[in-house]
Structures are given as structure tokens and as C-alpha cells.
Design a protein around this motif. Structure first.
Motif, PDB file in Angstrom:
ATOM      1  N   UNK A  44       8.813 -34.213  53.584  1.00 37.39           N
ATOM      2  CA  UNK A  44       9.243 -32.537  54.061  1.00 37.39           C
ATOM      3  C   UNK A  44       9.332 -32.766  55.546  1.00 37.39           C
ATOM      4  N   UNK A  45       9.658 -31.798  56.318  1.00 38.13           N
ATOM      5  CA  UNK A  45       9.115 -32.030  58.115  1.00 38.13           C
ATOM      6  C   UNK A  45       8.128 -30.867  58.223  1.00 38.13           C
ATOM      7  N   UNK A  46       7.805 -31.135  59.717  1.00 38.33           N
ATOM      8  CA  UNK A  46       5.989 -30.805  59.610  1.00 38.33           C
ATOM      9  C   UNK A  46       6.720 -29.423  59.452  1.00 38.33           C
ATOM     10  N   UNK A  47       4.985 -28.329  58.206  1.00 35.96           N
ATOM     11  CA  UNK A  47       5.162 -27.589  58.455  1.00 35.96           C
ATOM     12  C   UNK A  47       4.395 -27.067  58.300  1.00 35.96           C
ATOM     13  N   UNK A  48       3.773 -25.436  58.266  1.00 37.83           N
ATOM     14  CA  UNK A  48       2.540 -24.462  58.587  1.00 37.83           C
ATOM     15  C   UNK A  48       2.627 -24.764  56.942  1.00 37.83           C
ATOM     16  N   UNK A  49       1.336 -24.717  56.501  1.00 34.70           N
ATOM     17  CA  UNK A  49       0.284 -25.331  55.035  1.00 34.70           C
ATOM     18  C   UNK A  49      -0.710 -24.343  54.610  1.00 34.70           C
ATOM     19  N   UNK A  50      -1.146 -23.457  54.185  1.00 28.76           N
ATOM     20  CA  UNK A  50      -2.034 -22.768  53.579  1.00 28.76           C
ATOM     21  C   UNK A  50      -2.456 -22.647  52.175  1.00 28.76           C
ATOM     22  N   UNK A  51      -4.018 -22.856  52.250  1.00 24.83           N
ATOM     23  CA  UNK A  51      -4.425 -22.983  51.109  1.00 24.83           C
ATOM     24  C   UNK A  51      -5.319 -22.226  50.646  1.00 24.83           C
ATOM     25  N   UNK A  52      -6.468 -21.658  49.754  1.00 25.26           N
ATOM     26  CA  UNK A  52      -7.765 -21.251  49.595  1.00 25.26           C
ATOM     27  C   UNK A  52      -8.387 -22.040  50.231  1.00 25.26           C
ATOM     28  N   UNK A  73      -6.894 -23.660  56.335  1.00 30.02           N
ATOM     29  CA  UNK A  73      -7.090 -22.861  55.062  1.00 30.02           C
ATOM     30  C   UNK A  73      -7.939 -21.152  54.879  1.00 30.02           C
ATOM     31  N   UNK A  74      -7.925 -20.688  54.457  1.00 26.12           N
ATOM     32  CA  UNK A  74      -8.094 -19.033  54.189  1.00 26.12           C
ATOM     33  C   UNK A  74      -9.167 -18.813  53.000  1.00 26.12           C
ATOM     34  N   UNK A  75      -9.563 -18.066  53.723  1.00 26.38           N
ATOM     35  CA  UNK A  75     -11.379 -17.710  52.566  1.00 26.38           C
ATOM     36  C   UNK A  75     -10.443 -16.658  51.901  1.00 26.38           C
ATOM     37  N   UNK A  76     -10.880 -16.414  50.349  1.00 26.34           N
ATOM     38  CA  UNK A  76     -10.485 -16.096  49.728  1.00 26.34           C
ATOM     39  C   UNK A  76     -10.090 -14.563  50.045  1.00 26.34           C
ATOM     40  N   UNK A  77     -10.883 -14.181  50.140  1.00 25.24           N
ATOM     41  CA  UNK A  77     -11.120 -12.159  50.184  1.00 25.24           C
ATOM     42  C   UNK A  77      -9.633 -11.535  51.121  1.00 25.24           C
ATOM     43  N   UNK A  78      -9.509 -13.006  52.030  1.00 25.19           N
ATOM     44  CA  UNK A  78      -8.274 -12.466  53.069  1.00 25.19           C
ATOM     45  C   UNK A  78      -6.959 -13.095  52.602  1.00 25.19           C
ATOM     46  N   UNK A  79      -7.089 -13.186  51.083  1.00 25.03           N
ATOM     47  CA  UNK A  79      -5.849 -13.253  50.645  1.00 25.03           C
ATOM     48  C   UNK A  79      -4.733 -12.606  49.895  1.00 25.03           C
ATOM     49  N   UNK A  80      -6.258 -12.130  49.102  1.00 23.56           N
ATOM     50  CA  UNK A  80      -6.654 -11.111  48.007  1.00 23.56           C
ATOM     51  C   UNK A  80      -5.365  -9.933  48.643  1.00 23.56           C
ATOM     52  N   UNK A  81      -5.355  -8.960  49.625  1.00 23.99           N
ATOM     53  CA  UNK A  81      -4.637  -7.971  49.751  1.00 23.99           C
ATOM     54  C   UNK A  81      -2.619  -8.602  49.846  1.00 23.99           C
ATOM     55  N   UNK A  82      -2.754  -9.890  50.249  1.00 28.62           N
ATOM     56  CA  UNK A  82      -1.053  -9.504  50.518  1.00 28.62           C
ATOM     57  C   UNK A  82      -0.617 -10.225  48.398  1.00 28.62           C
ATOM     58  N   UNK A  83      -1.458 -10.207  47.886  1.00 26.36           N
ATOM     59  CA  UNK A  83      -1.193 -10.632  46.071  1.00 26.36           C
ATOM     60  C   UNK A  83      -0.641  -8.863  45.929  1.00 26.36           C
ATOM     61  N   UNK A  86       0.008  -8.565  39.580  1.00 29.84           N
ATOM     62  CA  UNK A  86      -0.988  -9.592  39.157  1.00 29.84           C
ATOM     63  C   UNK A  86      -1.647 -10.738  39.494  1.00 29.84           C
ATOM     64  N   UNK A  87      -2.434 -11.247  39.247  1.00 29.52           N
ATOM     65  CA  UNK A  87      -2.918 -12.793  39.289  1.00 29.52           C
ATOM     66  C   UNK A  87      -2.607 -13.882  38.390  1.00 29.52           C
ATOM     67  N   UNK A  88      -1.781 -14.546  39.052  1.00 23.56           N
ATOM     68  CA  UNK A  88      -1.406 -15.626  38.281  1.00 23.56           C
ATOM     69  C   UNK A  88      -1.234 -16.719  39.613  1.00 23.56           C
ATOM     70  N   UNK A  89      -1.088 -17.825  39.045  1.00 24.19           N
ATOM     71  CA  UNK A  89      -0.602 -19.172  40.387  1.00 24.19           C
ATOM     72  C   UNK A  89       0.504 -19.126  41.115  1.00 24.19           C
ATOM     73  N   UNK A  93       0.109 -17.873  44.998  1.00 24.72           N
ATOM     74  CA  UNK A  93       0.929 -19.600  46.149  1.00 24.72           C
ATOM     75  C   UNK A  93       1.511 -18.458  46.503  1.00 24.72           C
ATOM     76  N   UNK A  94       2.645 -17.153  46.883  1.00 21.75           N
ATOM     77  CA  UNK A  94       3.236 -16.443  47.035  1.00 21.75           C
ATOM     78  C   UNK A  94       2.070 -15.513  48.044  1.00 21.75           C
ATOM     79  N   UNK A  95       1.593 -15.128  47.928  1.00 21.23           N
ATOM     80  CA  UNK A  95       0.210 -14.089  48.698  1.00 21.23           C
ATOM     81  C   UNK A  95      -0.440 -15.616  49.931  1.00 21.23           C
ATOM     82  N   UNK A  96      -0.939 -16.540  49.284  1.00 22.27           N
ATOM     83  CA  UNK A  96      -0.917 -17.371  50.493  1.00 22.27           C
ATOM     84  C   UNK A  96      -0.167 -17.642  51.630  1.00 22.27           C
ATOM     85  N   UNK A  97       0.725 -18.072  51.015  1.00 27.81           N
ATOM     86  CA  UNK A  97       1.826 -18.195  52.120  1.00 27.81           C
ATOM     87  C   UNK A  97       2.418 -16.603  53.299  1.00 27.81           C
TER      88      UNK A  97
END
Length: 329
Positions: A44-52, A73-83, A86-89, A93-97
Motif C-alpha cells: 500500500x502507499x503511505x497512509x494513516x493507520x489507527x489501532x486500539x 495508537x488510540x485509547x479504547x475509550x476514545x474509539x467507543x463513541x465512533x462505534x 453493535x460491537x464486533x470486529x 475497525x470502522x470506528x478506529x478508522x
């Protein structure tokens, strides 16, 4: 593939990936097993990658950075509002993105291999201390079943347990005596292992110039200095020493409304282990204030009289945190 932002939901074997282009349109949504993950990102070309922030996050962030990507890297509590549902993998990933592209998002600093190795030493030592405490409590509880009471504290146990086991007239059955002796031998072994780790931490601190500067602060010893250097991010990420103290959870919790400030107890956010070390260090300082008359000691004495011992210990820990930030700059 025209992808600019990717969110990864990390796992042990199967990873969910959600990627978008510069317009926010979804261009990739798939799952990859562990051996194929790096090969996928290498093309892939250089891109912005996020993970919990989770187990393995720092390793994957380092690997993505080596491939030329901007890994964060993002703290999980900052990802939750973007979900969104229902919670699934895949939804994670969409919320992290979504979260990684926010301009005001807070990120976790990526640790190096050496930093993680030092933290391994601290965590193993802490685990041994917890195990030793559990063993001492177990032997105290078992002896209480036979009417033999040991005061709290490992120093009392260290002296009383051998005396009880050697006393042939205390009514302790031979089976119980043999089993409790095995526990006591394990406690002695744990003492030796913890002492060995303490000496290794001290030697490590003596070799590090930054650790030496931090240990000049009252209440900062080898354990606190090495743990801070291994855990804390670049101090330039913080605007001031107060922001660093807030990162450690040593500032008052705020619940203000209508222009009226309301401050409560400390937030206790951030690294609990670092906060514990800092507060324990200041307790040792406060315990020896009686024979000191310098400016810091006078301030601490007055604070103890005015606000109490525990609040003074936390306030001095917050002050030390600001001094640490200034020394690391």
C-alpha cells in the motif's frame, strides 16, 4: 489501491481492516490472518493507520512505521463513541478508522523495544510482589485456623513464621507444619528474586543520565525514574508540566457548568503504576519532614497541617510530576 486512512482491529490470529480514501469513501473492508497482514500493508502507499491500545499494539505500530505508514495508537475509550452499532470486529475497525482521522484526537506514544523491555522488568517484579503478598496472607490465614496469629506486614511474618514452625509445643500438626514450611520457602525464594530485580533496576538507573537527574528529586528513586523513562512519551507533546501531571491522573477532576468551576478528587487517569510510585515516594518524603527546613519541606509541612497527610502526598506527587517534565525537556 487509493486508500488514505485505515483502521485495524487487532487480534491474535484474524485482523479486521477498514480503509477509506481521501473523500471518506470505503475502499477496503476485509479480514486478514496474521501472516498476511504485513504483506498487505507493504504493497500500500503511505497512509494513516489507527489501532486500539492493546497487547501487541506497539509492535504492530513499529512495523507499520518501518513500512512508511503513519501508525497511531488510540485509547479504547476514545474509539467507543465512533462505534455506530453493535460491537464486533468489523464495526470496531470502522470506528478506529473514523477516530484516527479526527484532528483533535489524542494518541498513545509508540514505545520502543528497549522501553518495553524495561517495563517487562517492572511488571515481572510487580507480579512477584503480588505473589509474595498472597503467599504471606495465605500462611497467615492457615495459621489462624490453629489459633496462631501473625500481625499484618511481611516483616512481622518474616520473623514469626520460622518461630512458629520451629516451636514443637504450639499444637501445630506435622502435616500442616510441613505444608506451611513449603509456603515459607517459596516466600524466601520470592524475596531473593525481587531483590535481584531491585538491584538490576538500580544498576540500570545508575547507567542512565536522565534517570540520575530524576533521582535528584525528593521522592524519586530508581524504580520511579526508570519506569517514567520507559512509559512517558516525548515531553514536548505536553504544553506544560500541568498537562504532564494531568496525563498521570494527578490533577483534580472537573465537573463545571454554568461558568461555575467544580473540582473534585484527582482523575486517576493514565498509568496507575507510575502514579502509585510517585505517591509512595512522596509519602516517604513527608515521613522525614520533621528535621528539614528547606523551602519544599516547609511548604509540605504547612500543607499537611492544613489539608491532611494524604492530600499533601498527592499534591507533592503532582509537584514532582511537573519537575520531572521540566527536567526531561
Amino acid at each position: 489501491m487509493n486508500v488514505t486512512t485505515i483502521g485495524i482491529d487487532l487480534a491474535k490470529t484474524v485482523f479486521s481492516i477498514h480503509g477509506t480514501n481521501q473523500y471518506g469513501k470505503v475502499v477496503v473492508r476485509k479480514r486478514l490472518n496474521r501472516p498476511k497482514l504485513l504483506a498487505f500493508f507493504a504493497q500500500l502507499p503511505p497512509c494513516l493507520i489507527g489501532m486500539e491500545a492493546c497487547s501487541g499494539a506497539h509492535y504492530w505500530a513499529r512495523e507499520m512505521t518501518r513500512l512508511g505508514h503513519d501508525a497511531r495508537i488510540i485509547a479504547p475509550r476514545f474509539v467507543a463513541p465512533y462505534r455506530k452499532s453493535s460491537k464486533n470486529d468489523d464495526n470496531d475497525a470502522e470506528a478506529i478508522c473514523e477516530a484516527v482521522g479526527r484532528p483533535n484526537m489524542r494518541f498513545v506514544a509508540i514505545k520502543t523495544e528497549d522501553q518495553q523491555a524495561v517495563l517487562c522488568l517492572h511488571r515481572i517484579r510487580r507480579g512477584l510482589i503480588k505473589e509474595r503478598t498472597a503467599q504471606i496472607n495465605q500462611i497467615r490465614g492457615l495459621l489462624a485456623e490453629f489459633g496462631l496469629i501473625i500481625p499484618q506486614g511481611r516483616y512481622h511474618a518474616r520473623h514469626r513464621i520460622p518461630e512458629i514452625l520451629e516451636d514443637a509445643e504450639n499444637g501445630l500438626p506435622m502435616l500442616a507444619r510441613r505444608l506451611l514450611n513449603n509456603i515459607n520457602l517459596r516466600i524466601l525464594q520470592l524475596d531473593e528474586e525481587i531483590l535481584a530485580y531491585d538491584r538490576e533496576i538500580e544498576a540500570m538507573a545508575r547507567r542512565d543520565e536522565q534517570a540520575k537527574r530524576l533521582m535528584a528529586i525528593p521522592g524519586i528513586g530508581p524504580q520511579t525514574a526508570t519506569a517514567i523513562l520507559a512509559s512517558a512519551p516525548d515531553p514536548r507533546q505536553f504544553k506544560s508540566g500541568r498537562h504532564f501531571a494531568a496525563w498521570l491522573g494527578l490533577v483534580p477532576r472537573q465537573y463545571s457548568t454554568g461558568g461555575k468551576p467544580r473540582l473534585g478528587r484527582i482523575t486517576k487517569r493514565g498509568d496507575k503504576y507510575l502514579r502509585t510510585l510517585l505517591i509512595h515516594g512522596t509519602r516517604a518524603v513527608i515521613a522525614k519532614l520533621s528535621d528539614k527546613n528547606d523551602r519544599l519541606s516547609s511548604w509540605a509541612k504547612e500543607l499537611v497541617e492544613r489539608r491532611g497527610y494524604k492530600r499533601a502526598a498527592v499534591a507533592l506527587a503532582a509537584k514532582n510530576a511537573r519537575i520531572i517534565w521540566a527536567l526531561l525537556m
